[in-house]
Design a protein around this motif. Structure first.
Motif, PDB file in Angstrom:
ATOM      1  N   PRO A 211       0.880  -1.106  -0.079  1.00 12.31           N
ATOM      2  CA  PRO A 211      -0.226   0.148  -0.131  1.00 12.31           C
ATOM      3  C   PRO A 211       0.835   1.221   0.077  1.00 12.31           C
ATOM      4  O   PRO A 211       1.891   1.318   0.651  1.00 12.31           O
ATOM      5  N   GLY A 212       0.595   2.203  -0.726  1.00 19.90           N
ATOM      6  CA  GLY A 212       1.308   3.413  -0.829  1.00 19.90           C
ATOM      7  C   GLY A 212       2.147   3.600  -2.039  1.00 19.90           C
ATOM      8  O   GLY A 212       2.671   4.645  -2.566  1.00 19.90           O
ATOM      9  N   THR A 213       2.334   2.464  -2.742  1.00 23.67           N
ATOM     10  CA  THR A 213       3.162   2.411  -3.983  1.00 23.67           C
ATOM     11  C   THR A 213       2.177   2.308  -5.364  1.00 23.67           C
ATOM     12  O   THR A 213       1.007   2.082  -5.070  1.00 23.67           O
ATOM     13  N   GLY A 214       2.989   2.394  -6.597  1.00 23.28           N
ATOM     14  CA  GLY A 214       2.149   2.394  -7.702  1.00 23.28           C
ATOM     15  C   GLY A 214       1.692   0.721  -7.931  1.00 23.28           C
ATOM     16  O   GLY A 214       1.934  -0.404  -7.298  1.00 23.28           O
ATOM     17  N   LEU A 215       0.703   0.707  -8.783  1.00 18.33           N
ATOM     18  CA  LEU A 215       0.361  -0.540  -8.982  1.00 18.33           C
ATOM     19  C   LEU A 215       0.160  -0.882 -10.465  1.00 18.33           C
ATOM     20  O   LEU A 215      -0.596  -0.270 -11.241  1.00 18.33           O
ATOM     21  N   GLU A 216       0.989  -1.775 -11.114  1.00 16.63           N
ATOM     22  CA  GLU A 216       1.107  -1.932 -12.473  1.00 16.63           C
ATOM     23  C   GLU A 216       0.111  -3.128 -12.857  1.00 16.63           C
ATOM     24  O   GLU A 216      -0.481  -3.710 -11.929  1.00 16.63           O
ATOM     25  N   ALA A 217       0.058  -3.529 -14.263  1.00 17.13           N
ATOM     26  CA  ALA A 217      -0.834  -4.774 -14.638  1.00 17.13           C
ATOM     27  C   ALA A 217      -0.358  -5.825 -14.107  1.00 17.13           C
ATOM     28  O   ALA A 217       0.877  -6.045 -13.663  1.00 17.13           O
ATOM     29  N   ALA A 218      -1.293  -6.656 -13.682  1.00 16.48           N
ATOM     30  CA  ALA A 218      -1.237  -8.146 -13.304  1.00 16.48           C
ATOM     31  C   ALA A 218      -0.670  -8.016 -11.543  1.00 16.48           C
ATOM     32  O   ALA A 218      -0.417  -8.981 -11.019  1.00 16.48           O
TER      33      ALA A 218
END
Length: 419
Positions: free
Chosen positions: A205-212
């Protein structure tokens, strides 16, 4: 009876069981890998909530410590009984904490709840049941010896056993200890529980979220559950799906924790590394297949002196497995017999179709009519039904489904998170 055994006595790492274990069998298996903590400490009773009693406690004083009034009213000598209309002179007034004058036949003392019964008195008439004219009371109903009297020691006698070793203390026990004049108590040290989350797909939590990728919810949830249970939570961080890196982290945490938990990788697929990592860490244990839904796979074992519990990766599965298997292991660590969560029988207002064979825990909401609504098929990865629910409904393994009017066992969240 729970038997604590050393890791050396467990033999080699066991292969996954082919048969499904019942929930009690799985709990007994998990408990065998946990050894009771021997260290104790002395704490003030006001700080003993959630702690486990290290030694039995016997009563120091009688309760009540003296014969006293159970009501606000008048103490008198009833003897063989006094009829309505009896006129009695009031000679004294006794407040709680005071000692009054002796009461003779035909006399009474005004007194209040908890005040000691004066010598000569054997009954108390409630103030609502008399008329008072100056210093005279007139009985409005019959009064007999023993009415509205609490006798010395009728609750607890001195030296009577009060609490046993292994009792988990709550506000009721604190009240009992305080009433005995006990201000400090010996308890077992808090179990230290480390949590590691695993999975290449996890992001914090708090970081970026890429595909998959998905955010890691299990480790924060488990750390919160551990803290809520009054235990010491150790954040073991995240490890990718790599048996070597996971085993190194497990071995490191086993040096400072009494129980190491991993979330994810507890099944037997190619990317499930819990059992392999346990072996590489120098531990011993076994993979379980439990007649439980959600939460069928789990790994239990030990690494050195620390117990180990591998939970499934889906959040609801992880929650249910912690509440069941984690309860058994923590109970053993703290010297308490692992007791099966009983649940409260409650009437379902919902239909819920299922296949028999596994005990199932599903999110459920309390209704104003006293029943419970099952919130659909929650699924082991769905968190929203948990937030909407008041607890979990337990459906027995042999039950083929639930119809409106059937009874289920309800486990409320408000106290069900305490292991």
């Amino acid at each position: 009876m729970t038997i604590a055994i050393t890791p050396q006595a467990l033999g080699a790492l066991r292969e996954p069981r082919k048969d499904l274990l019942s929930v009690p069998e799985a709990c007994a298996c998990a408990a065998r890998y946990a050894a009771r903590l021997r260290e104790t400490e002395t704490v003030p009773i006001f700080g003993s909530m959630g702690r486990t009693l290290a030694a039995a406690v016997a009563a120091r004083v009688a309760m009540p410590p003296f014969t006293q009034s159970a009501m606000d009213g008048y103490a008198l000598a009833a003897g063989d009984g006094l009829p309505p209309g009896s006129r009695i002179d009031v000679i004294d007034r006794i407040a709680a904490g005071s000692v009054g004058k002796r009461v003779l036949e035909g006399k009474a003392s005004r007194l209040f709840t908890g005040a000691p019964l004066p010598d000569g008195a054997d009954a108390v008439v409630m103030q609502e049941h008399v008329e008072r004219e100056g210093n005279v009371i007139i009985l409005g109903r019959p009064i007999r010896a023993g009415d509205n009297v609490r006798y010395r020691g009728e609750d607890i006698e001195p030296l009577e056993p009060l609490l046993g070793a292994g009792e988990r203390l709550d506000a009721r026990h604190v009240a009992l200890l305080a009433a005995q004049g006990i201000d400090r108590i010996d308890v077992r040290i808090r179990a230290r529980i480390a949590v590691i989350s695993t999975g290449d797909e996890l992001r914090q939590p708090g970081t970026g979220l890429e595909a998959a990728a998905i955010y890691d919810s299990n480790r924060p949830m488990l750390l919160a559950l551990i803290a809520q249970a009054g235990l010491i939570a150790i954040d073991g961080g995240w490890v990718p799906d790599d048996a070597g890196r996971l085993s190194a982290r497990m071995r490191e945490l086993a040096e400072c924790a009494d129980l190491v938990i991993t979330s994810g990788g507890a099944s037997v697929g190619e990317e499930d590394h819990a059992l392999t990592a346990l072996q590489r860490a120098g531990g011993q244990g076994e993979a379980l297949r439990i007649a439980l839904k959600p939460g069928k796979p789990a790994v239990v074992g030990s690494i050195g002196a620390a117990a180990y519990l591998g939970l499934p990766g889906n959040p609801v599965s992880s929650l249910v497995s912690w509440l069941i298997l984690g309860h058994a292991m923590v109970s053993t660590l703290e010297g308490r017999p692992p007791r099966r969560r009983l649940g409260c029988p409650i009437t379902s207002r919902s239909r819920f179709d299922r296949r028999p064979g596994r005990a199932e825990f599903v999110p459920a909401r309390l209704l104003e009519d006293g029943g419970v609504e099952i919130l659909g098929r929650g699924g082991s990865a769905r968190l929203r039904p948990l937030v909407q629910a008041d607890g979990l409904a337990e459906i027995a393994a042999e039950n083929a489904g639930v119809l409106p009017g059937d009874t289920v066992l309800f486990h409320p969240f408000r106290d069900g998170f305490v292991v």
